[in-house]
Scaffold this motif. Sequence first.
Motif, PDB file in Angstrom:
ATOM      1  N   TYR A  68      -9.488 -17.028  47.781  1.00 36.12           N
ATOM      2  CA  TYR A  68      -9.500 -18.468  47.510  1.00 36.12           C
ATOM      3  C   TYR A  68      -9.989 -18.757  46.101  1.00 36.12           C
ATOM      4  CZ  TYR A  68     -14.582 -18.600  48.087  1.00 36.12           C
ATOM      5  OH  TYR A  68     -15.919 -18.409  47.936  1.00 36.12           O
ATOM      6  N   VAL A  69      -9.535 -19.890  45.593  1.00 28.15           N
ATOM      7  CA  VAL A  69      -9.991 -20.378  44.288  1.00 28.15           C
ATOM      8  C   VAL A  69     -10.551 -21.769  44.503  1.00 28.15           C
ATOM      9  CG1 VAL A  69      -9.343 -20.928  41.927  1.00 28.15           C
ATOM     10  CG2 VAL A  69      -8.107 -19.168  43.171  1.00 28.15           C
ATOM     11  N   GLU A  70     -11.802 -21.975  44.160  1.00 32.25           N
ATOM     12  CA  GLU A  70     -12.377 -23.306  44.357  1.00 32.25           C
ATOM     13  C   GLU A  70     -11.869 -24.255  43.279  1.00 32.25           C
ATOM     14  OE1 GLU A  70     -16.595 -23.264  45.168  1.00 32.25           O
ATOM     15  OE2 GLU A  70     -16.621 -25.443  45.078  1.00 32.25           O
ATOM     16  N   LEU A  71     -11.551 -25.492  43.691  1.00 31.92           N
ATOM     17  CA  LEU A  71     -11.001 -26.476  42.758  1.00 31.92           C
ATOM     18  C   LEU A  71     -11.963 -27.643  42.591  1.00 31.92           C
ATOM     19  CD1 LEU A  71      -7.478 -26.607  44.406  1.00 31.92           C
ATOM     20  CD2 LEU A  71      -8.057 -25.366  42.346  1.00 31.92           C
ATOM     21  N   GLY A  72     -11.932 -28.221  41.412  1.00 30.99           N
ATOM     22  CA  GLY A  72     -12.723 -29.442  41.172  1.00 30.99           C
ATOM     23  C   GLY A  72     -14.213 -29.192  41.200  1.00 30.99           C
ATOM     24  N   GLY A  73     -14.669 -28.150  40.538  1.00 31.24           N
ATOM     25  CA  GLY A  73     -16.106 -27.911  40.455  1.00 31.24           C
ATOM     26  C   GLY A  73     -16.546 -26.732  41.295  1.00 31.24           C
ATOM     27  N   GLU A  74     -17.707 -26.217  40.934  1.00 35.56           N
ATOM     28  CA  GLU A  74     -18.228 -25.060  41.642  1.00 35.56           C
ATOM     29  C   GLU A  74     -19.707 -25.261  41.849  1.00 35.56           C
ATOM     30  OE1 GLU A  74     -15.990 -21.455  39.826  1.00 35.56           O
ATOM     31  OE2 GLU A  74     -17.967 -20.790  40.432  1.00 35.56           O
ATOM     32  N   GLY A  75     -20.169 -25.011  43.048  1.00 31.33           N
ATOM     33  CA  GLY A  75     -21.596 -25.126  43.316  1.00 31.33           C
ATOM     34  C   GLY A  75     -22.150 -26.459  42.869  1.00 31.33           C
ATOM     35  N   GLU A  76     -23.223 -26.419  42.101  1.00 30.52           N
ATOM     36  CA  GLU A  76     -23.858 -27.669  41.709  1.00 30.52           C
ATOM     37  C   GLU A  76     -23.075 -28.395  40.627  1.00 30.52           C
ATOM     38  OE1 GLU A  76     -28.411 -29.217  41.069  1.00 30.52           O
ATOM     39  OE2 GLU A  76     -27.950 -27.113  40.792  1.00 30.52           O
ATOM     40  N   LEU A  77     -22.320 -27.646  39.826  1.00 29.84           N
ATOM     41  CA  LEU A  77     -21.527 -28.263  38.755  1.00 29.84           C
ATOM     42  C   LEU A  77     -20.263 -28.817  39.365  1.00 29.84           C
ATOM     43  CD1 LEU A  77     -21.925 -25.339  36.256  1.00 29.84           C
ATOM     44  CD2 LEU A  77     -23.371 -27.348  36.496  1.00 29.84           C
ATOM     45  N   ILE A 121     -18.310 -31.836  49.032  1.00 31.50           N
ATOM     46  CA  ILE A 121     -16.900 -31.629  49.377  1.00 31.50           C
ATOM     47  C   ILE A 121     -16.401 -30.418  48.590  1.00 31.50           C
ATOM     48  CG2 ILE A 121     -14.581 -32.516  48.960  1.00 31.50           C
ATOM     49  CD1 ILE A 121     -15.266 -34.224  51.037  1.00 31.50           C
ATOM     50  N   VAL A 122     -15.803 -29.470  49.321  1.00 28.59           N
ATOM     51  CA  VAL A 122     -15.251 -28.295  48.657  1.00 28.59           C
ATOM     52  C   VAL A 122     -13.739 -28.304  48.845  1.00 28.59           C
ATOM     53  CG1 VAL A 122     -15.074 -25.792  48.815  1.00 28.59           C
ATOM     54  CG2 VAL A 122     -17.312 -26.868  48.778  1.00 28.59           C
ATOM     55  N   CYS A 123     -13.021 -28.173  47.743  1.00 27.63           N
ATOM     56  CA  CYS A 123     -11.566 -28.055  47.804  1.00 27.63           C
ATOM     57  C   CYS A 123     -11.213 -26.678  47.265  1.00 27.63           C
ATOM     58  CB  CYS A 123     -10.885 -29.109  46.960  1.00 27.63           C
ATOM     59  SG  CYS A 123     -11.309 -30.780  47.424  1.00 27.63           S
ATOM     60  N   ALA A 124     -10.280 -26.001  47.903  1.00 27.43           N
ATOM     61  CA  ALA A 124      -9.906 -24.674  47.433  1.00 27.43           C
ATOM     62  C   ALA A 124      -8.462 -24.383  47.782  1.00 27.43           C
ATOM     63  CB  ALA A 124     -10.811 -23.622  48.051  1.00 27.43           C
ATOM     64  N   LYS A 125      -7.840 -23.637  46.904  1.00 26.97           N
ATOM     65  CA  LYS A 125      -6.510 -23.104  47.190  1.00 26.97           C
ATOM     66  C   LYS A 125      -6.764 -21.736  47.815  1.00 26.97           C
ATOM     67  CE  LYS A 125      -2.280 -24.376  46.017  1.00 26.97           C
ATOM     68  NZ  LYS A 125      -1.970 -24.217  44.610  1.00 26.97           N
ATOM     69  N   VAL A 169       2.824  -7.687  56.442  1.00 27.69           N
ATOM     70  CA  VAL A 169       1.766  -8.697  56.276  1.00 27.69           C
ATOM     71  C   VAL A 169       2.343  -9.852  55.467  1.00 27.69           C
ATOM     72  CG1 VAL A 169      -0.495  -9.206  55.319  1.00 27.69           C
ATOM     73  CG2 VAL A 169      -0.074  -7.004  56.388  1.00 27.69           C
ATOM     74  N   TYR A 170       2.270 -11.059  56.022  1.00 29.04           N
ATOM     75  CA  TYR A 170       2.769 -12.244  55.339  1.00 29.04           C
ATOM     76  C   TYR A 170       1.590 -13.078  54.849  1.00 29.04           C
ATOM     77  CZ  TYR A 170       7.224 -11.251  57.626  1.00 29.04           C
ATOM     78  OH  TYR A 170       8.367 -10.668  58.048  1.00 29.04           O
ATOM     79  N   PHE A 171       1.744 -13.639  53.668  1.00 33.63           N
ATOM     80  CA  PHE A 171       0.689 -14.523  53.143  1.00 33.63           C
ATOM     81  C   PHE A 171       1.188 -15.960  53.116  1.00 33.63           C
ATOM     82  CE2 PHE A 171      -0.759 -10.508  51.408  1.00 33.63           C
ATOM     83  CZ  PHE A 171      -2.116 -10.583  51.682  1.00 33.63           C
ATOM     84  N   HIS A 172       0.354 -16.842  53.579  1.00 32.70           N
ATOM     85  CA  HIS A 172       0.648 -18.270  53.462  1.00 32.70           C
ATOM     86  C   HIS A 172      -0.339 -18.877  52.479  1.00 32.70           C
ATOM     87  CE1 HIS A 172       3.183 -18.441  57.042  1.00 32.70           C
ATOM     88  NE2 HIS A 172       2.291 -17.682  57.648  1.00 32.70           N
ATOM     89  N   GLN A 173       0.188 -19.770  51.629  1.00 31.23           N
ATOM     90  CA  GLN A 173      -0.725 -20.488  50.740  1.00 31.23           C
ATOM     91  C   GLN A 173      -1.110 -21.804  51.401  1.00 31.23           C
ATOM     92  OE1 GLN A 173       0.800 -21.792  46.962  1.00 31.23           O
ATOM     93  NE2 GLN A 173      -0.737 -20.576  45.922  1.00 31.23           N
ATOM     94  N   VAL A 174      -2.377 -22.107  51.434  1.00 31.19           N
ATOM     95  CA  VAL A 174      -2.804 -23.390  52.007  1.00 31.19           C
ATOM     96  C   VAL A 174      -3.841 -24.039  51.098  1.00 31.19           C
ATOM     97  CG1 VAL A 174      -2.414 -22.845  54.440  1.00 31.19           C
ATOM     98  CG2 VAL A 174      -4.613 -22.299  53.401  1.00 31.19           C
ATOM     99  N   MET A 175      -3.978 -25.343  51.278  1.00 32.80           N
ATOM    100  CA  MET A 175      -5.063 -26.066  50.606  1.00 32.80           C
ATOM    101  C   MET A 175      -6.182 -26.222  51.617  1.00 32.80           C
ATOM    102  SD  MET A 175      -5.870 -27.601  47.740  1.00 32.80           S
ATOM    103  CE  MET A 175      -4.504 -28.237  46.800  1.00 32.80           C
ATOM    104  N   VAL A 176      -7.384 -25.874  51.217  1.00 33.03           N
ATOM    105  CA  VAL A 176      -8.534 -26.031  52.109  1.00 33.03           C
ATOM    106  C   VAL A 176      -9.427 -27.138  51.558  1.00 33.03           C
ATOM    107  CG1 VAL A 176     -10.586 -24.920  53.047  1.00 33.03           C
ATOM    108  CG2 VAL A 176      -8.474 -23.627  52.814  1.00 33.03           C
TER     109      VAL A 176
END
Lengths: 738, 219
Positions: free
Chosen positions: A102-111, A117-121, A132-139
Amino acid sequence: MQIELHKALRDLLDTAEYIKDIKGEDFLNIKEYVNKINEICANFYDFSPSEIKAFYEKTKETVDQILLKAEETLTPYEIVKIVRHPKRFTLMDILENVYDNYVELGGEGELNIDPAIVCAKALISRRVGNEVYFHQVMVIGHEKGQGEEYRRGGSATPWGNEKALRYMKMAETEGIPIHFFIFTPGAYPIEDYPGAAQQIARNLYYLSKLEVPTVSFISEGGSGGAEAIGLTDFRLMSEKGYYSVISPEGGAAIEAKLRDERPPRELVEKMAVALKLTAQDNLKLGTIDRVVPEPPLGARRKDYEFFKRLKFELIKATDQIVLQTRSIKLLRRYALSKQNTESFKYFVNWELSEDEKEILMENRWEKYRKMSQWAVLESKGIFKSLTERGAKITQSLAYEFKYQVLKKGQKTFKKFLDELLSESTVLMKPVSDPVKSVYNLIVGKKIRPKVRALAEIDVDSSMYQSPLALQDRTVTCPQAEKYGCPDLWVPDLYGEFCGVCPTCGYHFPLEYNWYLNNIFDRDSVKFFNEELSSSNPLNFEGYAEKLKAARKETGLNSSLLSFEAKIGGISIVAIMLVADFRQGTVGVAEGEKFIRAIELAKLTRRPFLSLVHTTGGIRIHEGTLGVVQMPRCTMAVRDYVDSGGLYLVVYDNNSYAGPVASFLGSAPYQFALKSTRLGFAGPRVILETTGQPVPPDYHSVENALKRGHIQGIWDRRELRKKLFFALLTMGGPNLYYR
Amino acid sequence: MKIDFQQLTQMIQKLKANPYKIYPVKTPHTGKIIEFKVKEGMEVTGPRGKWLEKPGSPLFVLEREKNPKIISSNYNGVVQNIRFEFLNKFVEAFETVLEIKHALTQEEIISEILLSTLFVIKAPETARYIINPELAKQIEKEGLGKVTVKQGSELLTMTFMKRETPIHLRERGTFVIYRLYFKPFEIVPSNAPLIGLCPVEDLPYLERIIQRIKEEWPA
């Protein structure tokens, strides 16, 4: 060997302490075991390994038994304690263990714009045979934090919810499914732009037509804050989670009418039972779709088996949503229903075509339209309901014919004619203009554009006498100190002045009948669905009596009036939330009435008006069935506005919480009368949550306008006129009077 | 421009003899006083709270047309001269019903004396004001009562809707900046005090007086 034994002992201690935290010190002597293990751990090398091993095996057996006993006797309040326990898994654990990357979006930790609210791809994988199949989702979800104070325990600020919305839109653009994780005790109740209530409303409005599959997983679902990312196609809930209209403490404080003190423990426990907030209860009520099983006393941070199960459930739920939109699905649907192991036998592509998106929207609407409908009481004979149904179908056909076939043709022709005429004037202008000006010069006539009033409306002041005006006394305006207003004689104030102080413009509260009689054309108000009422679906203690008392006192069946009316000859459909019936709170019956009213407005192509006399939020006695009225009604609003309707909201007196955060706050045109108070949570709740007192004018309508929550402030004396002109100047093109 | 010492001494003597301010509480309109909520010599407080949202102590109840109105105190102090003869009687408007004796604090006395003795520059218009950056730097370094200005030197910049106008010192002589009454970039209503100046030669005397007041009135 020694180290392993020590570690095992530590784990045992961990479990024992956890049981002690949840069930209390006195539960089956758990405190003694904790002390014993602690002692052995501390003096580990004083004992021989065999001694310790014997002790470990013996104690483990007992602790395991206690754990099972604890699970058997689990009460709803203990479930709340499990959810709030610092050892419970959080979104970060899910991102680490359920998703492959996963890659966190819109900031990390305290910054971060909002660490709650955590958003991640993220990538989620499934194994089918050897592939093995991979699905991309927004979390997107709340992060309670693993000991970080700055996350505020998962309380999302307005801008945090705005961030969530931004990444929802991103996922929609990319066409990937969204997994929402709800771990919130409630939204952070501050009014700064974009505003707690208004942003939740905006999220709901957008979510109702988000063109990607959405799944939500609820661990801690605190009312409005949960709903902000909770309107989804499939709602999972963890077995030891809670989903509730209010925290048991808050509910107990309201029920016991406590103001500044904490409610007693027994009352809180009783409230936790009464609110029906557990997963099994919610499944029975139909507010969630499936329960994800958890180990005894709930999953903790290292329960990898649970994460495996959660991963399976997430993929299965997404599959289910996608397959419901597919034309070729029979076999896979069958396979899905039989699916119980953790490896998959098939693959589903989660991308949707345009047609499938449409089916997805229909499915979602149907799902929420049906939700909680069973809890509405409608006392009608079979014959009557059948005839009504017949009438409805005929009406629907007639309106479809009138607007789709006749009016549309007419409209297209008129548009064509207008275009043609405009073109010809441009063509003729070079020729006609010089001739015209010469003619005018000779005759001495000036060109004067014709001015004409848009329309006029009569204001009849001698229509209705408020019962408040029948006292011979004076009252003081609350702003007299500031503006030096003289005392007001009551018959004047509630008669000629429409309850408005003529000096400073302060609006005194008026009864709802005043609006019905003075805003709309004489005798034009026709009520419908009056018989709808709540059935006390949770069997909440004392609620039936309260409803009965309110019915007797007001002669109404619910706090929401729905009616057809006319303003200056324009037919509209309107609803009104009245203060007299349980402070204008919204429950199942009110939600259903709202949806039926707005559906009528859509069918008959009429503008829709929500007049809020007062609303105190969602009625807590109906639990989550009340909460789901938020997404339900907002979906109806979206459907209506998208079809070209004009939706106006006018607030008066006090408007707070749930309704403002959904079907009222999502309106494109919101106005408020002067002296209205409007917001998400009251000053006391804000003080409790944020620790900061707010100024007395925090929720005032002036501040709401300043923050951009509403479009304007109206005067009650001009309400009829203002509404009339708003109807003339706003709204979509397919309203019938256009 | 010189400080009038005689006047200053008189003023201090007057304040020393009677270090109180008396606020009469009047009826806002006609009516009947139906109840007194205070007794002679009782301590009352003015509005409280961060936003002064809590009203002050109730003083008496005035009723007219079946509308009892509680009149509450706007100042801290002690109640005196209550006119009990008004109880249950009709009273005219703006009639003094009681008085609140407010004991002046050290700070209040000093500011009152300064406001009347210093040469005060007032705001010519309702606008935002900024102190000359060089002066501001000096004041930050040396503190108030140290920095001197001369006739013609630029004191302030008045800024209103992004248009800036400098304000110069017109008075002859050398002055010390003794008091600042505004915060930079805050809107100041017209005629409100901005800066208090003291002639350089009078500074030692003024400082002695202030010192004396500080000693005589406990904070």
